[in-house]
Enzyme design. Structure first.
Site, PDB file in Angstrom:
ATOM      1  N   GLY A 189      -1.855  -0.671   9.337  1.00 23.83           N
ATOM      2  CA  GLY A 189      -2.023   0.825   8.488  1.00 23.83           C
ATOM      3  C   GLY A 189      -1.229   0.780   7.230  1.00 23.83           C
ATOM      4  N   PRO A 190      -1.099   1.585   6.436  1.00 22.90           N
ATOM      5  CA  PRO A 190      -0.624   1.579   5.115  1.00 22.90           C
ATOM      6  C   PRO A 190       0.644   1.760   5.172  1.00 22.90           C
ATOM      7  CG  PRO A 190      -2.288   3.524   5.433  1.00 22.90           C
ATOM      8  CD  PRO A 190      -2.320   3.013   6.538  1.00 22.90           C
ATOM      9  N   GLY A 247       4.410   2.781   5.304  1.00 26.89           N
ATOM     10  CA  GLY A 247       5.184   4.104   5.615  1.00 26.89           C
ATOM     11  C   GLY A 247       4.600   5.007   6.496  1.00 26.89           C
ATOM     12  N   THR A 248       3.659   4.571   7.445  1.00 21.65           N
ATOM     13  CA  THR A 248       3.054   5.386   8.312  1.00 21.65           C
ATOM     14  C   THR A 248       3.843   5.193   9.792  1.00 21.65           C
ATOM     15  OG1 THR A 248       1.509   3.493   8.716  1.00 21.65           O
ATOM     16  CG2 THR A 248       0.729   5.386   7.328  1.00 21.65           C
ATOM     17  N   LYS A 300       4.997   2.493  11.522  1.00 19.15           N
ATOM     18  CA  LYS A 300       4.757   1.320  12.031  1.00 19.15           C
ATOM     19  C   LYS A 300       6.214   0.504  12.742  1.00 19.15           C
ATOM     20  CE  LYS A 300       2.503  -1.017   8.868  1.00 19.15           C
ATOM     21  NZ  LYS A 300       2.389   0.306   8.017  1.00 19.15           N
ATOM     22  N   GLU A 302     -18.607  12.608   3.607  1.00 19.38           N
ATOM     23  CA  GLU A 302     -18.428  12.273   5.024  1.00 19.38           C
ATOM     24  C   GLU A 302     -19.512  13.087   5.953  1.00 19.38           C
ATOM     25  OE1 GLU A 302     -16.950   9.528   5.883  1.00 19.38           O
ATOM     26  OE2 GLU A 302     -16.093   9.251   4.105  1.00 19.38           O
ATOM     27  N   HIS A 326     -22.745  11.655   6.104  1.00 22.19           N
ATOM     28  CA  HIS A 326     -23.053  10.715   6.856  1.00 22.19           C
ATOM     29  C   HIS A 326     -23.169  11.305   8.360  1.00 22.19           C
ATOM     30  CE1 HIS A 326     -22.098   7.217   4.588  1.00 22.19           C
ATOM     31  NE2 HIS A 326     -21.044   7.579   4.306  1.00 22.19           N
ATOM     32  N   ASP A 383     -21.025   1.785   0.989  1.00 23.29           N
ATOM     33  CA  ASP A 383     -22.325   2.169   1.985  1.00 23.29           C
ATOM     34  C   ASP A 383     -23.608   1.483   1.278  1.00 23.29           C
ATOM     35  OD1 ASP A 383     -20.671   3.935   3.354  1.00 23.29           O
ATOM     36  OD2 ASP A 383     -21.058   5.740   2.133  1.00 23.29           O
TER      37      ASP A 383
HETATM   38  P1  ADP Z   1       6.084   1.236   8.234  1.00 21.17           P
HETATM   39  O1  ADP Z   1       6.810   0.409   9.183  1.00 21.17           O
HETATM   40  O2  ADP Z   1       4.560   1.742   8.705  1.00 21.17           O
HETATM   41  O3  ADP Z   1       6.106   0.937   6.691  1.00 21.17           O
HETATM   42  P2  ADP Z   1       8.257   2.948   8.789  1.00 21.17           P
HETATM   43  O4  ADP Z   1       8.174   3.059  10.187  1.00 21.17           O
HETATM   44  O5  ADP Z   1       9.390   1.851   8.148  1.00 21.17           O
HETATM   45  O6  ADP Z   1       6.979   2.701   8.151  1.00 21.17           O
HETATM   46  O7  ADP Z   1       8.815   4.168   8.086  1.00 21.17           O
HETATM   47  C1  ADP Z   1       9.688   4.511   7.483  1.00 21.17           C
HETATM   48  C2  ADP Z   1      10.222   6.085   7.708  1.00 21.17           C
HETATM   49  O8  ADP Z   1       9.343   6.965   7.557  1.00 21.17           O
HETATM   50  C3  ADP Z   1      10.532   6.153   9.097  1.00 21.17           C
HETATM   51  O9  ADP Z   1      12.056   5.696   9.465  1.00 21.17           O
HETATM   52  C4  ADP Z   1      10.733   7.503   9.358  1.00 21.17           C
HETATM   53  O10 ADP Z   1      11.730   8.279   9.040  1.00 21.17           O
HETATM   54  C5  ADP Z   1       9.276   7.886   8.200  1.00 21.17           C
HETATM   55  N1  ADP Z   1       8.364   7.872   9.236  1.00 21.17           N
HETATM   56  C6  ADP Z   1       7.221   7.136   8.968  1.00 21.17           C
HETATM   57  N2  ADP Z   1       6.197   7.495   9.870  1.00 21.17           N
HETATM   58  C7  ADP Z   1       6.553   8.327  10.502  1.00 21.17           C
HETATM   59  C8  ADP Z   1       5.901   9.083  11.441  1.00 21.17           C
HETATM   60  N3  ADP Z   1       4.597   8.905  11.926  1.00 21.17           N
HETATM   61  N4  ADP Z   1       6.556  10.094  12.205  1.00 21.17           N
HETATM   62  C9  ADP Z   1       7.733  10.346  11.729  1.00 21.17           C
HETATM   63  N5  ADP Z   1       8.414   9.775  10.806  1.00 21.17           N
HETATM   64  C10 ADP Z   1       8.017   8.828  10.187  1.00 21.17           C
HETATM   65 ZN    ZN Z   2     -19.534   6.607   2.862  1.00 20.84          ZN
END
Ligand code: ADP
Ligand code: ZN
Length: 607
Positions: free
Chosen positions: A192-193, A195-196, A198, A415, A418, A492
């Site tokens: 995943g991108p 800051g999501t 992980k 979308e 599609h 596509d």
């Molecule tokens: P990644 O590892 O995907 O780059 P992080 O887990 O390090 O992202 O996310 C950084 C911070 O952003 C986390 O510590 C949290 O505070 C916030 N954050 C990111 N995704 C979420 C989420 N799905 N739910 C709650 N907080 C999130």
């Molecule tokens: Zn498409």
């Protein structure tokens, strides 16, 4: 460690002194020894002597020279020499103590040696902190116990959370889990991108299961010395085995896990060695040891295939950017930590932040709190949130693409195109869900659930696929006109063209060309260019192939177009639904297709 140093210090002292003895012995043996020197003195062969400590430089009358070391302190030596009229310069000094001679003659070697030993000890301990000796290395291996993070701290990635909660069970009771027949993956790849969440997810698993958490980042390995990365990995796994059950988290694994032997400037030894070590370690532990390896990346496509083989990172879990609902939940989680005024409505903020990751949203809450504090307020108000949101969107801090309303709309139309064609062509896989939240390289996604065996495709099904692929672009074209079509459809078009080409040249679906293989390589999809180079196909045949591909595409393109023109009301309604919900599921699509009012997804509160 201090003990160690003292130990090495003595070893060095002993070595140094014994070397000195060795020296005396050698010189006396190879050259002239003390007794033959005394003999020469008696034979009047000596012209002069220069004495310094135990060392005596002797010059014979024939002007040859040699050096001897006095084995004993001999106070009568000078008398003897003087009696024989031998010139004496220098003096027999008071004999140096071992320590003084040690420090005068051996100090440079000694210092180097100690420094070296020090260095070795540092490396052997192999702990990130100690490596500060290396100055700029920032590779760190973190070990954490008693993690407080739980699944309650993670929102917006429900599916990933569900998949991973099974691991918690396993970590809590590995043996029992196995007995019940659960299959435990060794390695999980979170895709995943940035800051999501992980890292957050991996930590939450450790927190939920109450097991230790080891973490290391792939990108840190690239700068340090060859061999250090591999030894760090070895160390980490050794520690993990001692602390099992536990979790090892490797962030940014693509930094070390890129396909070997490709990329800029040839290989990077450090990277390869680190990667190899990870592979070796993964093969070395059996499933029942209770170690789960979790790695994160946003580029699974560049990873070395060896990493993705069964028994390694064979389970991939997508952690996408959050949709509206997810963003609302994430905002709520982070708002718990700051005093919020009653006028703040998270869903409204969620609507205004398409494309924001979890980290962006956490940052938004943080910025708003700072802003409120700067104005001397006690609580954070909606206005603070709106202002910081604009600042974040406008400012250069964000690297990811921010969607404008206009973009959002055109992706929604695309979308929907599609989806609608997918529902109305014969023999097509059912549409599972559609979203306008970007995933990976593509802007929106429509997910189909394949029902039949994908290895046995019939002509009708393949043609339906081509129609569906053009549905996205056609929807844009119908609404905005030919000039306004976005580049979002380029993938596509590529997929549809490849499909049509394979149907004609490989699977024998063209009547004119017959069931003949027109490609050299069974797997290779030929592009126009490589065709003209191929010896096996005449120009005439190549022309017919092109014609057949074109007509196959044309028929299915036109079919998709008429489907959309006949259902333009559905297209508009679906676009609205996608803008509102960002992700729509199959039951919502059912509603839309039967021109009913769209039901809200589960847990959606209309405020
Ligand atoms: P990644 O590892 O995907 O780059 P992080 O887990 O390090 O992202 O996310 C950084 C911070 O952003 C986390 O510590 C949290 O505070 C916030 N954050 C990111 N995704 C979420 C989420 N799905 N739910 C709650 N907080 C999130
Ligand atoms: Zn498409």
């Amino acid at each position: 460690m201090i003990k160690n140093l003292i130990f090495w210090f003595f070893i060095t002292v002993i070595l140094a002194t014994s070397l000195q003895d060795l020296n005396i012995y050698n010189i006396n043996k190879n050259q002239v020894n003390y007794s033959s020197f005394l003999k020469e003195v008696n034979q009047n062969k000596i012209r002069d002597t220069y004495i310094s400590g135990r060392k005596v430089v002797v010059t014979r009358k024939d002007m040859t020279q040699y050096t001897i070391y006095l084995p004993i302190k001999d106070p009568r030596l000078i008398d003897t020499l003087v009696k024989k009229n031998i010139k004496v310069t220098g003096a027999i000094s008071e004999e140096h103590s071992i320590f003084i001679s040690f420090f005068t003659s051996w100090s440079p070697v000694y210092i180097l040696e100690v420094a070296f030993i020090f260095f070795i000890i540092k490396i052997q301990n192999g702990n990130g902190k100690n490596l500060s000796l290396f100055g700029k290395s920032k590779a760190k291996m973190l070990f954490k116990n008693n993690i407080k993070t739980t699944f309650l701290d993670v929102a917006g990635c429900k599916e990933a959370k569900e998949e991973m909660s099974e691991l918690v069970e396993y970590l809590k009771k590995p043996k029992r889990f196995k007995k019940l027949g659960g299959k435990i993956p060794k390695g999980i790849l979170l895709v995943g991108p940035p800051g999501t969440g992980k890292t957050l997810l991996a930590k939450a698993i450790a927190g939920e299961a109450n097991v230790p958490f080891f973490t290391i980042s792939g990108s840190d390995f690239v700068e340090i010395f060859v061999g250090v990365g591999a030894s760090r990995v070895r160390n980490m796994f050794r520690n993990a085995r001692k602390n099992a059950p536990c979790i090892i988290f490797i962030d940014e694994i693509d930094a070390v896990g890129r396909q070997r032997g490709v990329g800029l400037g040839g290989g990077n030894d450090e990277r390869e060695q680190t990667l190899n070590q990870i592979l070796v370690e993964m093969d070395g532990f059996e499933g029942n040891k209770g170690i789960i390896l979790i790695a994160a990346t946003n580029r699974p496509d560049v990873l070395d295939p060896a990493l993705l083989r069964p028994g390694r990172f064979d389970r991939q879990i997508v952690v996408p950017l959050p949709d509206i609902k997810g963003r609302e939940e994430i905002l709520k989680i982070h708002m718990r930590k700051v005093p919020i005024s009653s006028d703040v409505i998270p869903i409204i903020l969620a609507r205004g932040t398409p494309g924001f990751s979890g980290a962006d949203l956490a940052n938004l809450v943080n910025e708003s709190a700072l802003l409120a504090a700067r104005c001397g307020k006690k609580v954070v108000s909606m206005l603070d949130f709106e202002n910081s949101k604009d600042k974040i969107i406008m400012g250069s801090e964000r690297t990811s693409v921010v969607m404008t309303e206009k973009q959002k709309e055109s992706i929604a139309y695309h979308e929907s195109g599609h989806v609608i064609v997918g529902r109305l062509v014969p023999d097509h896989d059912p549409v599972h869900k559609a979203t306008i939240i970007p995933r990976g390289q593509s802007l929106g996604v429509t997910l189909f659930l394949p029902t039949n065996d994908i290895f046995n495709l019939n002509r009708e099904k393949l043609e339906s696929q081509i129609s569906v692929l053009y549905g996205g672009r056609l929807a844009e074209e119908i609404i905005y006109g030919y000039e306004q079509v976005s580049t979002g459809a380029c993938n596509d078009i590529k997929v549809a063209t490849d499909l049509a080409r394979r149907m004609v040249t490989k699977w024998g679906f063209s009547e004119k060309l017959g069931p003949i293989l027109y490609t050299e390589n069974g797997n290779e999809v030929f592009l126009g260019k490589s065709f003209s180079k191929s010896k096996y196909i005449s120009n005439e045949t190549a022309r017919i192939i092109d014609e057949e591909i074109k007509s196959l595409i044309e028929i299915n393109y036109q079919r998709a177009k008429s489907i959309l023109l006949d259902n333009i009301d559905i297209l508009n309604a679906m676009k609205d639904a996608l803008i509102k919900y960002e992700t729509i599921d199959s039951s919502q699509i059912d509603d839309l297709m039967s021109r009913k009012k769209v039901r809200d997804p589960e847990g959606w509160d209309n405020n």
